[in-house]
Scaffold this active site. Sequence first.
Site, mmCIF file in Angstrom:
data_model
loop_
_atom_site.group_PDB
_atom_site.id
_atom_site.type_symbol
_atom_site.label_atom_id
_atom_site.label_comp_id
_atom_site.label_asym_id
_atom_site.label_seq_id
_atom_site.Cartn_x
_atom_site.Cartn_y
_atom_site.Cartn_z
ATOM 1 C CD GLU A 175 -19.340 -63.724 -10.939
ATOM 2 O OE1 GLU A 175 -20.070 -64.317 -11.743
ATOM 3 O OE2 GLU A 175 -18.102 -63.750 -10.989
ATOM 4 C CD GLU A 374 -16.426 -66.732 -7.885
ATOM 5 O OE1 GLU A 374 -16.183 -66.846 -9.100
ATOM 6 O OE2 GLU A 374 -17.569 -66.772 -7.409
HETATM 7 C C1 BG6 Z 1 -18.031 -66.861 -11.489
HETATM 8 C C2 BG6 Z 1 -19.051 -67.567 -10.660
HETATM 9 O O1 BG6 Z 1 -18.705 -66.279 -12.542
HETATM 10 O O2 BG6 Z 1 -17.082 -67.574 -12.167
HETATM 11 C C3 BG6 Z 1 -18.793 -69.033 -10.409
HETATM 12 O O3 BG6 Z 1 -19.317 -66.906 -9.452
HETATM 13 C C4 BG6 Z 1 -18.173 -69.642 -11.651
HETATM 14 O O4 BG6 Z 1 -19.982 -69.643 -10.040
HETATM 15 C C5 BG6 Z 1 -16.846 -68.951 -11.908
HETATM 16 O O5 BG6 Z 1 -17.994 -71.011 -11.572
HETATM 17 C C6 BG6 Z 1 -16.063 -69.492 -13.087
HETATM 18 O O6 BG6 Z 1 -16.862 -69.566 -14.229
HETATM 19 P P1 BG6 Z 1 -17.040 -70.930 -15.001
HETATM 20 O O7 BG6 Z 1 -18.053 -70.652 -16.035
HETATM 21 O O8 BG6 Z 1 -15.692 -71.225 -15.562
HETATM 22 O O9 BG6 Z 1 -17.477 -71.938 -14.025
#
Ligand code: BG6
Length: 484
Positions: A175, A374
Site C-alpha cells: 500500500e 487483500e
Molecule cells: C491494509 C493493510 O491497509 O488493510 C493491512 O495492508 C491491514 O496491513 C488491512 O491490516 C486492514 O486494516 P486494519 O486497520 O483493519 O487492520
Amino acid sequence: MAFSKNFLWGGAVAAHQFEGGWQAGGKGVSIADVMTAGANGVPREITDGVIPGKNYPNHEAIDFYDRYKDDVKLFAELGLKCFRTSIAWSRIFPQGDEALPNEAGLAFYDKLFDELLKYHIQPVITLSHFEMPYHLVKAYGGWRNRKLIDFFTHYAEVVFKRYKDKVTYWMTFNEINNQTSGMNDWSLFTNSGLQIQPGENAELLMYRASHHELVASALAVQIGHRINPNFMIGSMFSTGPVYPASPDPKDTMKAQRLMQANCWYADVQCKGKYPAWLKHYFAVKNYDIGITLADEDILKAGTVDYIGFSYYASHVVKAAADEPADYMTPGRDIEVKNPTLSRSDWGWEIDPIGLRVTLNWFSQRFDLPLFIVENGLGAFDRLDGDRIHDGYRIDYLKKHIEQMALAVNEDGVDLLGYTPWGIIDLVSAGTGQMDKRYGLIYVDKNDAGKGSLKRLKKDSFYWYQNLIRHNGNQLTENTFKTHP
Ligand code: BG6
C-alpha cells in the site's frame, strides 16, 4: 463463471501482524514494535522506542512464529493455492544497515516456505509491509533519506537470492500509496518511517520519501529479474473508487483529483514515469523532490510485472464551498456517507460493485495482470461454544467474489488471484486490536492480549474451502456449508 485452473485462491497476512517472536532469532525492533494498541476511533501511540509497561500487540501477535507448522496445516486443509505474507525486514537485517544478513532470520523463512510448498501452497511475498527496522527511523529519518534505497535493495537482493527457487510472486511495498491519500502520523510512519518535526513540510517529505521508495522498488524489480527471470514482481496499492457526492461537476472534479492523488504511484510503477499533473504540482509548489535523470532511467527500466492491490471500501466526496482551484490542498476532503451502502462495525463502506469498478479502472489504464491481494471484513465475532457463525463474512466474501467473477467473465479483466485479508485472525494494523477480526480461522485472544491462542475454524472456513474446491464456480448453489 469460469476462473482459470491456475487461479490463485489464497489468503493474506503480514509478518508483523501475526508472527510475534519480535526478538526471536536475533530479530531487531521494527516500527510495528513501537506502536501500542489503540481502539476503534482511538489512534495507536507511536512511542520513542519500546517502553516497559505499554501494550505492544505486535510483540506476540498470534505467535505464528512458534506455531507455523500447525497453522500451515490449517491453510492446507482450507485448500489454499497461495499464501501472501511478508518477510520481516528486521529479521534479516535487525538494524537495517548491516552488511551481512542474520542467518537465523533467513532460516525461519526457509522453513516457512518449505512447509507451504510441502502442501503445494505458493508463497506470495511482500518485501516491506509496514515493518521497516526501527533503527532506520532513528538513525536516518526513515525514507526521507536516500541511503534507504541502498539498504532496501541490499535486503531485496539477499532474499531474492536466498528464495529464488521457492518464491515466484513478490511485491515491493505494501500500500505504497496510502501515505498520500491519508497523510497522517500513522500512515507516514508505517509507510515511510517518517516522523515530522515542528516546522517541517509533511507533504514535501512524504513525496520525497515516496520517490526514494519508488526508485528502490524499480531497482529491486531489475535485481530480481536478473536473479530469476521468472520472478513476477508486482506493486501493491490501496484502492477503492472515489465517487462524487452529487452531479455537481465540482464534486466530480474533486473525486477525480482524489483518485489521481491516490493512484499516481501506479503511473510510476507501471508506466515508469511520473504523470504530468504531478510534475506540474511539484513545480507550482516549488517542491524539490530530488528526481535525477538517473532516477528517471531507473523508473523506466524497473516497471512491475503485475498490479497487486487491496480493496476494502469505496468513498464519496464533495468539494468544499471554497475549494481551491487545484482541488489538491491536503486535509480539505469532505467525505460523505454513501446512502446506498451498508458499513462494517468499524464504519468501512461495503461496496462489492466497487471492486468491479476498481478492476476495470486498473485494467483500462495499464496493460498488466491484476492480483487482489487483500479484501475482507473486519468484524466482531461471537463464540457459540467452539463455533463461530460468521454468515456476515461469508456474505461479504461471496458478494465480492461475484463481482470479481463478473469482471473476469464480462469485462475481460486479466486476474491472477484473490487472497482475502487476515485469513487467520491477527492484529489490526490501523487500531492494533485483535477483536477487529478478518479471519476464516479464529484465534482465541482479545484486545487486552488475553487468550489461549487456540485456533478454531469459523463457518467461513468451510465455505471458502468449498469454494476453492469448486474453483469459484459454485457461488450460489449449496456452498454455504457450515461445520460438517
Ligand atoms: C491494509 C493493510 O491497509 O488493510 C493491512 O495492508 C491491514 O496491513 C488491512 O491490516 C486492514 O486494516 P486494519 O486497520 O483493519 O487492520
